[in-house]
Design an enzyme around this catalytic site. Structure first.
Site, PDB file in Angstrom:
ATOM      1  N   SER A 181       0.825  -1.202   0.000  1.00 34.65           N
ATOM      2  CA  SER A 181       0.000   0.000   0.000  1.00 34.65           C
ATOM      3  C   SER A 181       0.869   1.265   0.000  1.00 34.65           C
ATOM      4  CB  SER A 181      -0.966  -0.056   1.193  1.00 34.65           C
ATOM      5  OG  SER A 181      -1.890   0.995   1.138  1.00 34.65           O
ATOM      6  N   ASP A 230     -10.243  -4.170  -5.159  1.00 34.92           N
ATOM      7  CA  ASP A 230      -9.623  -3.037  -4.442  1.00 34.92           C
ATOM      8  C   ASP A 230     -10.159  -1.712  -4.981  1.00 34.92           C
ATOM      9  OD1 ASP A 230      -7.935  -1.158  -3.302  1.00 34.92           O
ATOM     10  OD2 ASP A 230      -6.155  -2.400  -3.511  1.00 34.92           O
ATOM     11  N   HIS A 282      -8.292  -4.156  -0.647  1.00 36.21           N
ATOM     12  CA  HIS A 282      -6.990  -3.503  -0.491  1.00 36.21           C
ATOM     13  C   HIS A 282      -6.092  -4.279   0.474  1.00 36.21           C
ATOM     14  CE1 HIS A 282      -4.351  -0.182  -1.229  1.00 36.21           C
ATOM     15  NE2 HIS A 282      -4.189   0.047   0.053  1.00 36.21           N
TER      16      HIS A 282
HETATM   17  C1  MLT Z   1      -3.040   4.044   1.994  1.00 34.02           C
HETATM   18  O1  MLT Z   1      -4.023   3.906   2.686  1.00 34.02           O
HETATM   19  O2  MLT Z   1      -1.920   3.965   2.434  1.00 34.02           O
HETATM   20  C2  MLT Z   1      -3.269   4.338   0.563  1.00 34.02           C
HETATM   21  O3  MLT Z   1      -4.092   3.439   0.026  1.00 34.02           O
HETATM   22  C3  MLT Z   1      -2.029   4.393  -0.218  1.00 34.02           C
HETATM   23  C4  MLT Z   1      -1.286   5.651   0.088  1.00 34.02           C
HETATM   24  O4  MLT Z   1      -1.871   6.576   0.631  1.00 34.02           O
HETATM   25  O5  MLT Z   1      -0.105   5.719  -0.264  1.00 34.02           O
END
Ligand code: MLT
Length: 202
Positions: free
Chosen positions: A104, A154, A185
């Site tokens: 992520s 996702d 996700h």
């Molecule tokens: C997260 O929640 O970290 C996002 O999906 C990805 C990010 O903000 O880099």
């Protein structure tokens, strides 16, 4: 410049070092077990993101969900590249055999490092990455292999995001493999197994 991250470093028995990059709200301990599972024997370097969002560590600032502070992305990617080089000297591992495994937000900073040429990685495992920035210049990523692991359901790291990231990486010469898990996700066991199989290839 000396960069200071809170981090864990676990030496390995092999020349490879996995650079473990956690997701939002994670820390340097999150991916250690996964690192051991996907590439047994590799050294593990696991920094904690230095940006805090409501107390949650991240690797760069975002303006809202999915909207990134691109100037911060660039500065943080360069800083992390510098950190890896410094750690290679301090812990005596080969910087040319460092491979990021990011989830992520961690996948996004790894993608930014690749797209900006902030470090040279032979391989990279990006789990649920998005497009962290549209780069202005093109580093030479010839010889770099990247696994993009997306979740079929996702809503953040969508199929379109993965396709655009793939296009950018391939335009720079990287070889990209995609894996899709039946998940959202969240990282699931299938991602870990796909990463292990992919990393085990010669
Ligand atoms: C997260 O929640 O970290 C996002 O999906 C990805 C990010 O903000 O880099």
């Amino acid at each position: 410049m000396t960069t200071s991250f809170i981090y864990r470093y676990l030496p390995g028995e092999q020349a490879e070092t996995l650079l473990l990059l956690h997701g939002t709200g994670g820390n340097e301990n999150d991916l250690l077990e996964i690192g051991r599972a996907v590439l047994p024997g590799a050294g593990l370097l696991s920094p904690r993101g230095r940006v805090l969002e409501n107390g949650m560590p991240r690797f760069f600032r975002r303006l809202s969900e999915g909207v990134f502070d691109v100037e911060d992305v660039k500065a943080r990617a360069a800083e992390l590249g510098q950190f890896v080089r410094e750690m290679a000297v301090e812990h005596q591992f080969d910087p040319a055999r460092v491979m990021p495994l990011g989830y992520s937000n961690g996948a996004n900073i790894a993608a930014a490092m690749l797209l900006m040429g902030a470090a040279r990685f032979p391989r990279a495992v990006l789990i649920r990455p998005m497009v962290p920035l549209e780069p202005e210049s093109a580093p030479d990523l010839t010889g770099c292999e990247v696994l993009l692991a997306r979740g079929l359901y996702d809503p953040l790291a969508t199929a379109e995001q993965t396709a655009r990231l793939r296009e950018l990486l391939e335009a720079d010469g990287a070889t990209v493999t995609e894996h899709a898990s039946r998940s959202s996700h969240q990282m699931v066991q299938a991602d870990i197994e796909a990463a292990a199989t992919w990393l085990a290839r010669q």
